[in-house]
Every structure is written in structure tokens, then in C-alpha cells.
Scaffold this active site. Structure first.
Site, PDB file in Angstrom:
ATOM      1  N   PHE A  16     -25.302   9.421 -24.119  1.00 61.22           N
ATOM      2  CA  PHE A  16     -24.875   8.487 -25.167  1.00 61.22           C
ATOM      3  C   PHE A  16     -24.436   7.138 -24.614  1.00 61.22           C
ATOM      4  O   PHE A  16     -24.458   6.143 -25.315  1.00 61.22           O
ATOM      5  CB  PHE A  16     -23.761   9.100 -26.022  1.00 61.22           C
ATOM      6  CG  PHE A  16     -22.525   9.455 -25.231  1.00 61.22           C
ATOM      7  CD1 PHE A  16     -22.413  10.696 -24.616  1.00 61.22           C
ATOM      8  CD2 PHE A  16     -21.486   8.557 -25.107  1.00 61.22           C
ATOM      9  CE1 PHE A  16     -21.282  11.030 -23.887  1.00 61.22           C
ATOM     10  CE2 PHE A  16     -20.346   8.872 -24.385  1.00 61.22           C
ATOM     11  CZ  PHE A  16     -20.249  10.114 -23.764  1.00 61.22           C
ATOM     12  N   ASP A  75      -3.991  17.928 -22.031  1.00 62.06           N
ATOM     13  CA  ASP A  75      -4.606  16.602 -21.978  1.00 62.06           C
ATOM     14  C   ASP A  75      -3.818  15.736 -22.949  1.00 62.06           C
ATOM     15  O   ASP A  75      -3.937  15.861 -24.170  1.00 62.06           O
ATOM     16  CB  ASP A  75      -6.089  16.679 -22.396  1.00 62.06           C
ATOM     17  CG  ASP A  75      -6.756  15.304 -22.389  1.00 62.06           C
ATOM     18  OD1 ASP A  75      -6.040  14.292 -22.264  1.00 62.06           O
ATOM     19  OD2 ASP A  75      -7.998  15.243 -22.515  1.00 62.06           O
ATOM     20  N   TYR A  82       0.835  -1.213   0.000  1.00 63.15           N
ATOM     21  CA  TYR A  82       0.000   0.000   0.000  1.00 63.15           C
ATOM     22  C   TYR A  82       0.863   1.253   0.000  1.00 63.15           C
ATOM     23  O   TYR A  82       0.633   2.176  -0.771  1.00 63.15           O
ATOM     24  CB  TYR A  82      -0.903  -0.036   1.241  1.00 63.15           C
ATOM     25  CG  TYR A  82      -2.075   0.905   1.186  1.00 63.15           C
ATOM     26  CD1 TYR A  82      -3.280   0.508   0.589  1.00 63.15           C
ATOM     27  CD2 TYR A  82      -1.999   2.167   1.750  1.00 63.15           C
ATOM     28  CE1 TYR A  82      -4.371   1.360   0.550  1.00 63.15           C
ATOM     29  CE2 TYR A  82      -3.086   3.025   1.714  1.00 63.15           C
ATOM     30  CZ  TYR A  82      -4.266   2.622   1.124  1.00 63.15           C
ATOM     31  OH  TYR A  82      -5.343   3.464   1.090  1.00 63.15           O
ATOM     32  N   PHE A 119     -13.898  17.606 -24.761  1.00 68.13           N
ATOM     33  CA  PHE A 119     -14.194  16.172 -24.757  1.00 68.13           C
ATOM     34  C   PHE A 119     -15.371  15.984 -23.793  1.00 68.13           C
ATOM     35  O   PHE A 119     -15.548  16.771 -22.875  1.00 68.13           O
ATOM     36  CB  PHE A 119     -12.967  15.352 -24.347  1.00 68.13           C
ATOM     37  CG  PHE A 119     -13.273  13.877 -24.376  1.00 68.13           C
ATOM     38  CD1 PHE A 119     -13.545  13.256 -25.583  1.00 68.13           C
ATOM     39  CD2 PHE A 119     -13.347  13.131 -23.208  1.00 68.13           C
ATOM     40  CE1 PHE A 119     -13.897  11.918 -25.621  1.00 68.13           C
ATOM     41  CE2 PHE A 119     -13.696  11.788 -23.248  1.00 68.13           C
ATOM     42  CZ  PHE A 119     -13.967  11.174 -24.452  1.00 68.13           C
ATOM     43  N   THR A 120     -16.171  14.948 -24.039  1.00 76.49           N
ATOM     44  CA  THR A 120     -17.427  14.777 -23.295  1.00 76.49           C
ATOM     45  C   THR A 120     -17.229  14.853 -21.778  1.00 76.49           C
ATOM     46  O   THR A 120     -17.890  15.641 -21.094  1.00 76.49           O
ATOM     47  CB  THR A 120     -18.074  13.416 -23.646  1.00 76.49           C
ATOM     48  OG1 THR A 120     -17.082  12.402 -23.479  1.00 76.49           O
ATOM     49  CG2 THR A 120     -18.584  13.390 -25.075  1.00 76.49           C
TER      50      THR A 120
HETATM   51  N1  F0G Z   1      -9.421  13.078 -22.758  1.00 82.21           N
HETATM   52  C1  F0G Z   1      -9.487  12.607 -24.004  1.00 82.21           C
HETATM   53  C2  F0G Z   1      -8.914  13.401 -25.134  1.00 82.21           C
HETATM   54  C3  F0G Z   1     -10.072  11.355 -24.236  1.00 82.21           C
HETATM   55  O1  F0G Z   1     -10.137  10.888 -25.474  1.00 82.21           O
HETATM   56  C4  F0G Z   1     -10.602  10.628 -23.143  1.00 82.21           C
HETATM   57  C5  F0G Z   1     -11.259   9.341 -23.340  1.00 82.21           C
HETATM   58  C6  F0G Z   1     -10.505  11.177 -21.858  1.00 82.21           C
HETATM   59  C7  F0G Z   1      -9.903  12.409 -21.710  1.00 82.21           C
HETATM   60  C8  F0G Z   1     -11.044  10.465 -20.668  1.00 82.21           C
HETATM   61  O2  F0G Z   1     -10.243   9.393 -20.363  1.00 82.21           O
HETATM   62  O3  F0G Z   1     -11.714   7.390 -20.650  1.00 82.21           O
HETATM   63  O4  F0G Z   1      -9.635   7.268 -19.285  1.00 82.21           O
HETATM   64  O5  F0G Z   1     -11.588   8.511 -18.474  1.00 82.21           O
HETATM   65  N2  F0G Z   1     -11.679   8.924 -24.425  1.00 82.21           N
HETATM   66  C9  F0G Z   1     -12.306   7.617 -24.605  1.00 82.21           C
HETATM   67  C10 F0G Z   1     -12.726   7.419 -26.038  1.00 82.21           C
HETATM   68  C11 F0G Z   1     -13.392   7.329 -23.670  1.00 82.21           C
HETATM   69  O6  F0G Z   1     -13.375   6.399 -26.307  1.00 82.21           O
HETATM   70  O7  F0G Z   1     -12.399   8.223 -26.908  1.00 82.21           O
HETATM   71  P1  F0G Z   1     -10.832   8.062 -19.657  1.00 82.21           P
END
Ligand code: F0G
Length: 483
Positions: free
Chosen positions: A456, A224, A81, A133-134
Site C-alpha cells: 500500500f 502497544d 552522544y 497493525f500492518t
Molecule cells: N502501532 C500502531 C497502533 C500504529 O498505529 C502505528 C503507526 C505503529 C504501531 C507504528 O508506528 O509509524 O511510528 O512506526 N501508525 C501510523 C498510521 C503509520 O498512519 O496509522 P510508526
């Protein structure tokens, strides 16, 4: 990889610099069953069962093939740990690759986004970025902040062949800073490359310019780096001034100018996990307390220790141009095949996967019938291929409940690294071409169940009319008893 030429090649064939030693059996259900499965899944490819999928091109997240050295490293994981040797090994690699002293582990990319938002975003704040990003946007808006997108207009032109369509509009960035006031901008986020606009990369020059503008204004620059590996390859191969640089040099030149860097190792490093890195102790201290609160102790941050060993090896392998070239080269092969046939693709080929422009593929379909969702459903019926809707369904409604139409309606065919063979890419191209020739059969979708957040992932839709049965009947007519 690109240096191997064929004696008899009529086209540029990407040649793998690896061999396959572990395989997974695939199944391709008959077309009539595919219609059934698509409807059981609410016409949402996220809800399909993998056993019913032949080519899983949903994402490249956490599904890339690992190397022999990654798998071997997983065996030596130290899961104590506190004071874990695995953590020490990962920190050593992070220092070497990014040149950053500090590392906060998190279980994946969005966990880093949660912590960043919690630590820095206040109600009324504005976070400029080339594109959202979403999950990033959801965390910022959840805390009362908003997102401003500053990609140049060319980034949203599907057929424009510019090499760095993910670049920021630097003048627009300066204007947003002037109008908003630096005090209301907790950070500027650089997404390299851009997920939702077709994996389009940014040039090193542009990212350094963004960092310089931020510095002049006392604003933090956050990278990012989840999609950085493809972007590094594109900088090396497309940016004249960087042709002489190694991938390591490009990485360090970029990272040296960033205040914070976060990444999803489900993408970067061919593994699973994530983390935030920096040379700025003060910034790290603002986030540190959230790690044990949300993720886990500072030695693992919610990650499985074996994954941390895989990340350490994967990050070093990311510095190898031959290794990171496989993705972009396979994607380019697929994009070129389809573009040559007339299928509307996002050009030029970017990272992450091939992106079909659903608006043009299904010309005349009303925006409110979700063309990208409909095309993703049709492609599963046509070939057992699971793509991902990256259009209006992936957006959130406006606060007053009106639909927020996406700027681009895309179906993404992600290319997990080193997972598919070239014959599978050819099969994928073949089924997309067939679907294009039969596009007049594809109809729209309507909501059956619409969740309020990140709809989605779990939302369910139904076809408008019986177009899916008619599409399957045409498939039978054209392909006979073929699966
Ligand atoms: N930033 C970017 C540019 C991403 O493409 C993603 C994830 C994340 C952050 C979040 O990372 O999934 O590890 O929590 N993209 C995935 C995709 C989900 O299918 O394009 P995560």
C-alpha cells in the site's frame, strides 16, 4: 473542553482550548488537476505530493501540532552522544507517566516492533492480539511467526455503537492459549486503541483481564501504546468505573500490569520517535543489544535529540484531559455530521480519525476492485482531501498469491491533533456528502505495479474505465467555478 456550553448551540460544538500561532499556507488545485495528480500518484494517496493536497488526512503520525512548551523544550536539547541530559529528562518523565524504570529508545513505533520480534518471536510462534497493525504483523511473519486476532465479533460490526469495540474476547484468548500452548506464545499484544478497525478503544477492565489471563499462563503482556492517548480519553469518558479516576491514575493502573510497553511518539506525545519501556530488567536485557545495532546509542536510539525533548513535554501534556480531548471531539463532530446525512461511518466515533465504510458506500462494487482504494481516490478528486485506504490494499496477499480480502474496507480520514479548524472539518464533511450523493459515478481500481511487501505504500493502480473524468465533470456542473 467538553465542559464549555454554548448559549445558542443547536449542536454540540467542540471548542478548542488552544490558539493557533504558527500556520502553513494550503493550496487547492482545480478538480481537473486533481484527476491528473491522482493518476500521477498511481491512485495511491501515499504517492500524492503534499503541495497538491488541501486537507492532509492521511495520518496523524508525526503531523500533530506541537505546543509552545514542546517547541521551547526543543531549544534546550543536549546532543552529547553519551550521558545526554535530554535522555535523562525523558527517562524521568517516562518513570513519572508509565511508572517504568527502564527505557529503550527507538526511532519510531515499527522499530520497537522489529526489536520485540527479533528478541522474542521464533518460527512457528503465535502472537495473539486484539487486532493486527500492518507493520506489527509484517515483523512477526517475517520471522516465521503468525498473528491471531481476538477482537470480539462486535468490533467488526460497523454500525454497532458499543463503547469499547477494540476489546479482546477473553474466552477466545483462553482457548488460543489452551490450543497453542503457552510455550509457543512469546507474548500477547494489546493495541489500545485499534488502528485498522476504526480507532475503537479498549476498556481498562478488558486490558486488565487480558493481563491477568497472561499472568496465570506465564505469558508476557505487551501494550502497544501508540494510540493510547485517545484510548485514555475514552476510558475516562465512557467507562463508568473510571469516571472518578484521573488520566494519570488510569495510565498507571494499566501500565502497572503490563510486562512491556512500546509506543510510536509520532502519535503518543505529539512528536516523533518511539521507545520500549518496562520494569522487568531481564526482558530489557534481551532487547538492549539490538538498540545500538539497529537504532543508535542507548541515549537516543535513532531519534533526533530535539524530538526527545518534545516527547518528554508531550507525554506530560498527554496526562491533561483537556489536551487529549481535542482529537476525539473533532473526530466525533465529523462522524456525527456524516452519519446524520446517511454516509456509512464506523460507529461510534473512535480515535485517530473518522472512518468511512467503503463496502457500504460503494455497494455492489466487487471486492477485487478495491472499494476503499477507489473511494480514497474519489475523495481526493472531490475535495483535495487525502485520506488513507485501510482495507484490502493494506493487507498482504496469502503466501500462495491469492488476494487476502480485508474484513473491513475503510477510508480513514485521520484528524491530526490541533491542525485543522472546525470550518475545515465542515468542508471535509461537505465534500464527502457530495461524493455520497454521486457515489454511482465511482468505479473500481486495478493494479499497475504491485510490490510484494507493504504494497500500500508504493503500489500503483489505475481506474477501471473513465469514471474519474465523469466525476470531475459532475463536480464542475454542481460547483461551477469553485475549486
Ligand atoms: N502501532 C500502531 C497502533 C500504529 O498505529 C502505528 C503507526 C505503529 C504501531 C507504528 O508506528 O509509524 O511510528 O512506526 N501508525 C501510523 C498510521 C503509520 O498512519 O496509522 P510508526
Amino acid at each position: 473542553m467538553s465542559t464549555v456550553k454554548f448559549y445558542q448551540a443547536t449542536e454540540q460544538v467542540p471548542l478548542e482550548m488552544h490558539k493557533v500561532r504558527v500556520v502553513q499556507k494550503l493550496f487547492l488545485p482545480p478538480v481537473e488537476e486533481r484527476v491528473k495528480h491522482m493518476n500521477e500518484a498511481g491512485n495511491n494517496t501515499f504517492l500524492l505530493q503534499n503541495k497538491d493536497v488541501y486537507m492532509d488526512m492521511l495520518t496523524d503520525s508525526g503531523v500533530n501540532a506541537m505546543s509552545d512548551n514542546q517547541v521551547a523544550a526543543m531549544m534546550q536539547a543536549d546532543d552529547s552522544y553519551a550521558g545526554s541530559e535530554t535522555c535523562n529528562r525523558l527517562v524521568k518523565v517516562i518513570r513519572e507517566v508509565f511508572g517504568t524504570e527502564y527505557f529503550l529508545p527507538a526511532h519510531q513505533g515499527r522499530a520497537c516492533e522489529n526489536i520485540l520480534a527479533e528478541a522474542f518471536v521464533k518460527p512457528g510462534d503465535v502472537v495473539p492480539m486484539n487486532f493486527h497493525f500492518t507493520t506489527t504483523k509484517a515483523h512477526i511473519t517475517r520471522l516465521g511467526g503468525s498473528v491471531v486476532e481476538l477482537v470480539r465479533p462486535v468490533g467488526l460490526e460497523p454500525k454497532n455503537n458499543e463503547p469499547f469495540k477494540g476489546n479482546f474476547d477473553i474466552d477466545a484468548l483462553k482457548q488460543v492459549i489452551r490450543e497453542t500452548g503457552a510455550e509457543h506464545i512469546p507474548f500477547v499484544r494489546i493495541e489500545a486503541g485499534t488502528n485498522l478497525i476504526g480507532g475503537q478503544p479498549l476498556s481498562l477492565e478488558n486490558m486488565l483481564e487480558v493481563a491477568a489471563v497472561c499472568k496465570q499462563n506465564g505469558i508476557m503482556t505487551v501494550l502497544d501504546a501508540s494510540l493510547l492517548q485517545d484510548n485514555l480519553y475514552f476510558i475516562k469518558t465512557r467507562e463508568e468505573a473510571c469516571k472518578h479516576m484521573t488520566i494519570r491514575e488510569i495510565t498507571r493502573t494499566l501500565c502497572d500490569q503490563m510486562d512491556l510497553i512500546y509506543f510510536s511518539s509520532r502519535k503518543l506525545g505529539f512528536a516523533r520517535g518511539g521507545g520500549i519501556v518496562s520494569n522487568n530488567e531481564k526482558l530489557i536485557l534481551k532487547m538492549k543489544e539490538f538498540i545500538p545495532l539497529y537504532e543508535g546509542f542507548l541515549t537516543y536510539g535513532g531519534m533526533e535529540v530535539r524530538s526527545m525533548e518534545a516527547i518528554a513535554v508531550g507525554l506530560l501534556e498527554t496526562m491533561d484531559e483537556e489536551i487529549i480531548g481535542q482529537g476525539p471531539q473533532f473526530i466525533e463532530y465529523l462522524v456525527k455530521e456524516l452519519d446524520a446525512y446517511g454516509v456509512p461511518m464506523i460507529m461510534p466515533a473512535g480515535g485517530l480519525g473518522a472512518h468511512i465504510n467503503a463496502t457500504e458506500f460503494l455497494q455492489g462494487m466487487p471486492h477485487g476492485e478495491y472499494p476503499a482504494g477507489a473511494l480514497a481516490a474519489a475523495l481526493y478528486i472531490a475535495g483535495g482531501i487525502r485520506g488513507m485506504e485501510r482495507g484490502t490494499l493494506s493487507e498482504q496477499r496469502d503466501p500462495d498469491g491469492t488476494e487476502h480480502y480485508a474484513e473491513l474496507e475503510l477510508v480513514r480520514l485521520a484528524c491530526p491533533r490541533r491542525v485543522f479548524t472546525l470550518s475545515q472539518m465542515k468542508y471535509c464533511a461537505d465534500r464527502v456528502k457530495w461524493l455520497y450523493d454521486n457515489r454511482q459515478l465511482i468505479g473500481g481500481l486495478k493494479w499497475v505495479e504491485e510490490p510484494a511487501v507493504l504494497r500500500f505504500f508504493f503500489g500503483r493502480l489505475a481506474p477501471i474505465g473513465d469514471w474519474q473524468e465523469r466525476l470531475a465533470a459532475k463536480f464542475r456542473q454542481d460547483f461551477g467555478d469553485s475549486l
